[in-house]
Design a protein around this motif. Structure first.
Motif: not given
Length: 128
Positions: A71-77, A81-85, A94-103, A112-115
């Protein structure tokens, strides 16, 4: 250093943990420390990140049939999952970007895996 919000229920559980663990008054110590250390006997050091991932996350994943091989189970997955949820619950990207620390917000979009969720497919929206 980056600060993130903690949900009220998580705050309550952390407080209860600190009360029961007996190290809640140690403001300089780690939040989570081992309750048992057979190797060194020291309990005042932080939990080892690798140990938490190997002994907790992967173990419980394996118990429910989720493995890195299949299943590719790793920290990035877990981050995806957290971002998608949170995005599925109308969080601002934009808040999720800040939360994850993405530049870059495009990186957050990759998480975002919703699709790719089958339940979001138009196929499951049709009633016969």
């Amino acid at each position: 250093m980056r600060f993130i919000s903690v949900a009220t229920e998580a705050q309550r559980l952390i407080h209860a943990y600190l009360e029961s663990s007996g190290h809640g008054e140690d403001l300089e110590g780690p939040l989570l420390s081992p309750v048992k250390n057979n190797t060194t006997g020291e309990l005042g050091k932080p939990l080892n990140r690798k140990s938490v991932y190997d002994d907790v996350v992967k173990r419980y994943g394996k118990n429910v049939g989720i493995t890195i091989d299949g299943h590719g189970f790793c920290v990035h997955s877990l981050r995806a999952t957290a971002a998608t949820n949170v995005l599925a619950h109308q969080a601002d990207i934009a808040k999720v970007q800040e939360w994850l620390g993405h530049a870059n917000i495009a990186t957050t979009g990759i998480h975002d895996k919703r699709r790719s969720r089958p339940e979001e497919s138009p196929t499951f929206k049709v009633e016969y």
